[in-house]
Design an enzyme around this catalytic site. Structure first.
Site, PDB file in Angstrom:
ATOM      1  N   ARG A  64       2.351 -12.979 -30.582  1.00  0.00           N
ATOM      2  CA  ARG A  64       2.563 -13.098 -29.139  1.00  0.00           C
ATOM      3  C   ARG A  64       3.175 -14.448 -28.747  1.00  0.00           C
ATOM      4  O   ARG A  64       4.091 -14.496 -27.924  1.00  0.00           O
ATOM      5  CB  ARG A  64       1.247 -12.841 -28.398  1.00  0.00           C
ATOM      6  CG  ARG A  64       1.416 -12.215 -27.043  1.00  0.00           C
ATOM      7  CD  ARG A  64       0.075 -11.914 -26.419  1.00  0.00           C
ATOM      8  NE  ARG A  64      -0.487 -10.652 -26.841  1.00  0.00           N
ATOM      9  CZ  ARG A  64      -0.250  -9.498 -26.229  1.00  0.00           C
ATOM     10  NH1 ARG A  64       0.549  -9.446 -25.197  1.00  0.00           N
ATOM     11  NH2 ARG A  64      -0.805  -8.384 -26.653  1.00  0.00           N
ATOM     12  N   ASN A 106       3.244 -10.670  -9.442  1.00  0.00           N
ATOM     13  CA  ASN A 106       3.089  -9.371 -10.098  1.00  0.00           C
ATOM     14  C   ASN A 106       2.740  -8.336  -9.049  1.00  0.00           C
ATOM     15  O   ASN A 106       2.105  -8.653  -8.046  1.00  0.00           O
ATOM     16  CB  ASN A 106       1.942  -9.452 -11.125  1.00  0.00           C
ATOM     17  CG  ASN A 106       1.704  -8.131 -11.846  1.00  0.00           C
ATOM     18  OD1 ASN A 106       2.660  -7.457 -12.253  1.00  0.00           O
ATOM     19  ND2 ASN A 106       0.448  -7.738 -11.997  1.00  0.00           N
ATOM     20  N   HIS A 108       0.619  -4.762  -8.796  1.00  0.00           N
ATOM     21  CA  HIS A 108      -0.378  -3.992  -9.538  1.00  0.00           C
ATOM     22  C   HIS A 108      -0.784  -2.786  -8.699  1.00  0.00           C
ATOM     23  O   HIS A 108      -1.029  -2.927  -7.489  1.00  0.00           O
ATOM     24  CB  HIS A 108      -1.597  -4.879  -9.843  1.00  0.00           C
ATOM     25  CG  HIS A 108      -2.629  -4.172 -10.648  1.00  0.00           C
ATOM     26  ND1 HIS A 108      -2.473  -3.913 -11.998  1.00  0.00           N
ATOM     27  CD2 HIS A 108      -3.820  -3.631 -10.305  1.00  0.00           C
ATOM     28  CE1 HIS A 108      -3.528  -3.252 -12.437  1.00  0.00           C
ATOM     29  NE2 HIS A 108      -4.363  -3.070 -11.432  1.00  0.00           N
ATOM     30  N   THR A 140      -1.887 -15.674 -12.568  1.00  0.00           N
ATOM     31  CA  THR A 140      -2.673 -16.748 -13.177  1.00  0.00           C
ATOM     32  C   THR A 140      -3.094 -16.242 -14.556  1.00  0.00           C
ATOM     33  O   THR A 140      -2.908 -15.058 -14.865  1.00  0.00           O
ATOM     34  CB  THR A 140      -3.897 -17.086 -12.302  1.00  0.00           C
ATOM     35  OG1 THR A 140      -4.655 -15.895 -12.109  1.00  0.00           O
ATOM     36  CG2 THR A 140      -3.481 -17.663 -10.948  1.00  0.00           C
ATOM     37  N   LEU A 143      -6.083 -11.716 -16.341  1.00  0.00           N
ATOM     38  CA  LEU A 143      -5.311 -10.489 -16.115  1.00  0.00           C
ATOM     39  C   LEU A 143      -5.530  -9.934 -14.706  1.00  0.00           C
ATOM     40  O   LEU A 143      -6.668  -9.739 -14.280  1.00  0.00           O
ATOM     41  CB  LEU A 143      -5.715  -9.431 -17.151  1.00  0.00           C
ATOM     42  CG  LEU A 143      -4.970  -8.092 -17.047  1.00  0.00           C
ATOM     43  CD1 LEU A 143      -3.522  -8.247 -17.459  1.00  0.00           C
ATOM     44  CD2 LEU A 143      -5.663  -7.025 -17.878  1.00  0.00           C
TER      45      LEU A 143
HETATM   46  C1  GAR Z   1       4.358   0.437 -10.921  1.00  0.00           C
HETATM   47  O1  GAR Z   1       3.492   1.402 -10.363  1.00  0.00           O
HETATM   48  C2  GAR Z   1       3.638  -0.873 -11.078  1.00  0.00           C
HETATM   49  O2  GAR Z   1       2.733  -1.167 -10.046  1.00  0.00           O
HETATM   50  C3  GAR Z   1       2.918  -0.670 -12.370  1.00  0.00           C
HETATM   51  O3  GAR Z   1       3.842   0.004 -13.188  1.00  0.00           O
HETATM   52  C4  GAR Z   1       4.710   0.803 -12.369  1.00  0.00           C
HETATM   53  C5  GAR Z   1       6.129   0.466 -12.715  1.00  0.00           C
HETATM   54  O4  GAR Z   1       7.032   1.344 -12.092  1.00  0.00           O
HETATM   55  N1  GAR Z   1       2.527  -1.926 -12.954  1.00  0.00           N
HETATM   56  C6  GAR Z   1       1.449  -2.075 -13.703  1.00  0.00           C
HETATM   57  O5  GAR Z   1       0.684  -1.162 -13.989  1.00  0.00           O
HETATM   58  C7  GAR Z   1       1.241  -3.488 -14.208  1.00  0.00           C
HETATM   59  N2  GAR Z   1       0.009  -3.591 -14.907  1.00  0.00           N
HETATM   60  P1  GAR Z   1       8.572   0.946 -11.945  1.00  0.00           P
HETATM   61  O6  GAR Z   1       9.089   0.586 -13.342  1.00  0.00           O
HETATM   62  O7  GAR Z   1       9.198   2.205 -11.429  1.00  0.00           O
HETATM   63  O8  GAR Z   1       8.666  -0.188 -10.999  1.00  0.00           O
END
Ligand code: GAR
Length: 194
Positions: A64, A106, A108, A140, A143
């Site tokens: 990573r 981000n 979420h 931050t 997670l």
């Molecule tokens: C979105 O729903 C976003 O909130 C989620 O992935 C999807 C991406 O869709 N993100 C997470 O789960 C982050 N942990 P997209 O590629 O169509 O924007």
């Protein structure tokens, strides 16, 4: 303001952001960066004339720090003032996050602090919640933590499935993320509730 957008998939949030940053908007997308070479969002960004790049995590085979060093170097080349994680599905370690402290957001798909991590919609339905939604927050080291800059709420219906809920929350994600970035780009970090 220069904005880099990190994706792993279809990139619908990336497109909502990119399409909002036109005209008098104080920000412009300078790079769309994926950790997956086949992420659909890369082509869509390129079709809009946005610079794209991929730092594939797989050759790093679980190293990573080395993956993040490569990601960091590619971002430094683009010199972003702001990094927007938009469906970027790699966990980022403290070292990387600290290097961009205060400059990384981000989105979420839950009403944080509820349901950090994956399968947010299934967990909200299983818990019998009456509403779900999405959150934009500063990144931050912990997670799906960090100061909340905005949330949008969606009622959970009686016949809801994770798929139907995800689709309705995604519509709100596409409203919320551009609204927060437009505000942050003017130096205003007050919370937005849609
Ligand atoms: C979105 O729903 C976003 O909130 C989620 O992935 C999807 C991406 O869709 N993100 C997470 O789960 C982050 N942990 P997209 O590629 O169509 O924007």
């Amino acid at each position: 303001m220069r904005v880099a957008i990190l994706i792993s998939g279809g990139g619908s949030n990336m497109l909502a952001l990119a399409d909002s940053m036109t005209g008098a908007h104080p920000a412009r997308p300078v790079l769309v960066l994926s950790n997956k070479p086949d992420a659909g969002g890369l082509e869509k960004a390129a079709a809009r004339g946005i610079a794209t790049a991929c730092v594939d995590h797989r050759p790093f085979r679980g190293d990573r720090p080395a993956f993040e060093a490569a990601l960091h170097d590619r971002l430094v080349q683009a010199a972003p003032d702001l990094i927007c994680l938009a469906g970027f599905m790699r966990v980022l370690t403290e070292n990387f996050v600290e290097a961009w402290a205060g400059r990384m957001l981000n989105i979420h798909p839950s009403l944080l602090p509820k349901y950090r991590g994956l399968d947010t919609h299934a967990r909200a339905i299983a818990a019998g919640d009456s509403e779900a939604g999405c959150t934009v927050h500063e990144v931050t080291p912990a997670l799906d933590d960090g100061p909340v800059l905005g949330q949008a709420r969606v009622p959970i219906r009686t016949d809801e499935t994770p798929e139907t809920l995800a689709a309705r929350v995604l519509v709100q994600e596409h409203r919320l993320y551009p609204a927060v970035v437009a505000r942050v780009a003017t130096g205003d970090r007050r919370r937005i509730d849609l």
